[in-house]
Design a protein around this motif. Structure first.
Motif, mmCIF file in Angstrom:
data_model
loop_
_atom_site.group_PDB
_atom_site.id
_atom_site.type_symbol
_atom_site.label_atom_id
_atom_site.label_comp_id
_atom_site.label_asym_id
_atom_site.label_seq_id
_atom_site.Cartn_x
_atom_site.Cartn_y
_atom_site.Cartn_z
ATOM 1 N N GLY A 107 0.829 -1.198 0.000
ATOM 2 C CA GLY A 107 0.000 0.000 0.000
ATOM 3 C C GLY A 107 0.864 1.249 0.000
ATOM 4 N N VAL A 108 0.359 2.321 -0.583
ATOM 5 C CA VAL A 108 1.051 3.614 -0.550
ATOM 6 C C VAL A 108 0.049 4.650 -0.056
ATOM 7 N N VAL A 109 0.487 5.430 0.922
ATOM 8 C CA VAL A 109 -0.384 6.427 1.546
ATOM 9 C C VAL A 109 0.329 7.766 1.512
ATOM 10 N N GLY A 110 -0.343 8.798 1.051
ATOM 11 C CA GLY A 110 0.316 10.105 1.001
ATOM 12 C C GLY A 110 -0.639 11.249 1.254
ATOM 13 N N LEU A 132 -5.072 8.416 -0.192
ATOM 14 C CA LEU A 132 -4.802 9.812 -0.580
ATOM 15 C C LEU A 132 -5.505 10.748 0.385
ATOM 16 N N ARG A 133 -4.718 11.538 1.112
ATOM 17 C CA ARG A 133 -5.331 12.577 1.945
ATOM 18 C C ARG A 133 -5.041 13.930 1.308
ATOM 19 N N ALA A 134 -6.101 14.664 0.977
ATOM 20 C CA ALA A 134 -5.973 15.986 0.370
ATOM 21 C C ALA A 134 -4.888 15.994 -0.708
ATOM 22 N N PRO A 135 -4.971 15.052 -1.659
ATOM 23 C CA PRO A 135 -3.899 14.956 -2.664
ATOM 24 C C PRO A 135 -3.829 16.219 -3.516
ATOM 25 N N ALA A 136 -2.621 16.703 -3.718
ATOM 26 C CA ALA A 136 -2.411 17.906 -4.521
ATOM 27 C C ALA A 136 -2.516 17.562 -6.002
ATOM 28 N N VAL A 182 -9.004 2.280 -3.030
ATOM 29 C CA VAL A 182 -8.655 3.690 -2.814
ATOM 30 C C VAL A 182 -9.326 4.248 -1.555
ATOM 31 N N LEU A 183 -8.531 4.931 -0.749
ATOM 32 C CA LEU A 183 -9.063 5.772 0.330
ATOM 33 C C LEU A 183 -8.804 7.214 -0.082
ATOM 34 N N LEU A 184 -9.840 8.025 -0.090
ATOM 35 C CA LEU A 184 -9.706 9.424 -0.495
ATOM 36 C C LEU A 184 -10.289 10.290 0.611
ATOM 37 N N VAL A 185 -9.428 11.093 1.233
ATOM 38 C CA VAL A 185 -9.854 11.876 2.394
ATOM 39 C C VAL A 185 -9.714 13.369 2.087
ATOM 40 N N GLU A 186 -10.797 14.066 2.265
ATOM 41 C CA GLU A 186 -10.856 15.502 1.983
ATOM 42 C C GLU A 186 -10.931 16.272 3.292
ATOM 43 N N SER A 187 -10.308 17.451 3.328
ATOM 44 C CA SER A 187 -10.507 18.355 4.460
ATOM 45 C C SER A 187 -11.617 19.319 4.092
ATOM 46 N N GLU A 188 -12.599 19.448 4.962
ATOM 47 C CA GLU A 188 -13.778 20.252 4.601
ATOM 48 C C GLU A 188 -13.420 21.702 4.313
ATOM 49 N N ARG A 189 -12.452 22.245 5.055
ATOM 50 C CA ARG A 189 -12.073 23.659 4.847
ATOM 51 C C ARG A 189 -10.638 23.757 4.370
ATOM 52 N N ASP A 190 -10.417 23.228 3.180
ATOM 53 C CA ASP A 190 -9.072 23.152 2.630
ATOM 54 C C ASP A 190 -8.859 24.313 1.672
ATOM 55 N N ASN A 191 -7.979 25.247 2.025
ATOM 56 C CA ASN A 191 -7.714 26.402 1.166
ATOM 57 C C ASN A 191 -6.579 26.150 0.182
ATOM 58 N N VAL A 192 -5.952 25.003 0.290
ATOM 59 C CA VAL A 192 -4.804 24.702 -0.568
ATOM 60 C C VAL A 192 -5.225 23.730 -1.676
#
Lengths: 251, 251
Positions: A107-110, A132-136, A182-192
């Motif tokens: 697994g790869v987590v970033g 993937l957490r808040a992937p750019a 796939v795990l995909l995690v979003e931050s609700e108030r992500d300005n980036v």
């Protein structure tokens, strides 16, 4: 289950990157392996605590410092995406060379920039689980240029509000070809990394064997509050427990 | 936590449908409510065992027999989607009228035809969690005609291999407008509801607060083997535990 930790140096392009290899104790014979990739400006510390929890569940874990960070921080302004992708490839090889790692169960987590690299890595090496957490997301152009330039010389903000078809982008193309979980995690108030970027990844992952999409309520991009970091840890650990069920041996 | 069970009769259009209401014991003051909708040709038995597990976790659960089934099986050939949607609405009202149910915390879970109805229900009543297992899809045309006719008089098989934009279909439109959490479960070897239908639902659920998409390996449409039923139960229960965390009171 307990685990042991070992500092490792990994050679990339005549340079060395630092990492920590965490091995379940007693060592397994065919354990899943998990590589963790920090975001831009971070370090292996970002995932070390989580890697400890996951190693204790029976996975061999590797956390690393990408080039341009920590030991080679002075090169922050010149390191390119190509450089950091090479770091990821070298780290991947180091992980699967560790005793007891099952090569078909990696697994790869970033997070953020690390998520972007993780997505691309799936097109280059066998990966079963992609976290993937808040992937750019960046335009492909300037791949070999210093990563920092992307923030100065391109309209990155406008790009991140666009609907980007997978064909147009190396990370989304890799996500679209990915057949694992796939795990995909979003931050609700992500300005980036705004919601539109996460939506691009989510649409791209159409062939994923499974998709776990979650939003961290109220969270900012960097998870500056402990409650958000802890909520992410819970999501990540539960996801890996589900994904590696039956592969981790007696836990 | 334990639970109590009560057989209920629910009035719809001067007829009665049967159901079973499961209440956590001791009763909660603000428990989540969950409505379960069986597939075509099924009955409340399909979800009764799962409802027992979920009631024991602290949710008020309602399982029902849709019209055209069990008590009114003789009307199988004439019952329409409109009739069965009315059953769902009446059942929803019965569930939220049960003592202790928190009206802002209602989930609907359905298999196949029941999943199709569950998706539509979210456009008519407040729903927080939508669980879809192998949800069926039909063209909107003939809404008031006997449901059975859809299998005789339309090219349902061809329709189910098409990419259907959400705007074109009542269940997909409802899914696209849904802002709650979605569980979407596919059977890997489903000859009735092919992968294309699940992909249509998955694309439609673009505004869902979270998405948990899973494939039951090797499973057929009806989950004819116990291992597949059990794998689905595990997914459903774990998902509801995650979704209702913090709402179920001391468990």
């Amino acid at each position: 289950m307990s685990h042991t930790e070992e500092s490792v140096e990994i050679r990339v392009d005549e340079e060395l990157i630092d990492g920590t290899l965490l091995t379940p104790s007693p060592p397994a014979t065919a354990a899943p392996g998990v590589l963790f990739l920090h975001g831009w400006g971070g370090s292996q510390e970002q995932y070390l605590g989580r890697a400890r929890t996951i190693a204790a569940l029976g996975c061999v874990c590797l956390v690393i410092d990408l080039r341009g960070h920590v030991r080679s921080e002075r090169r922050r302004e010149v390191v390119s995406r190509e450089d950091n992708l090479c770091d990821c490839l070298a780290a991947y090889e180091r992980l699967i060379a560790a005793p007891g790692v099952q090569r078909s169960a990696v697994g790869v987590v970033g997070s953020s920039y690390g998520g972007y690299l993780a997505a691309i890595l799936t097109s280059l090496r066998p990966v079963s689980w992609l976290g993937l957490r808040a992937p750019a997301l960046y335009e492909d152009e300037g791949w070999d240029l210093p990563k920092r330039w992307l923030h100065h010389d391109t309209d990155l903000v406008a790009f991140r509000y666009r609907v980007v078809p997978p064909e147009e982008n190396v990370a989304l193309r890799a996500s679209a070809a990915f057949r694992g979980d796939v795990l995909l995690v979003e931050s609700e108030r992500d300005n980036v990394v705004p919601q539109a970027v996460i939506a691009n990844y989510r649409s791209a992952c159409r062939h994923a064997r499974s998709l776990t999409y979650r939003v961290l309520e109220g969270a900012d991009h960097g998870l500056s509050e402990e409650a958000w970091r802890s909520a992410y840890t819970t999501l990540l650990v539960n996801w890996l427990i589900e994904m590696t069920a039956g592969l981790r041996g007696p836990g």
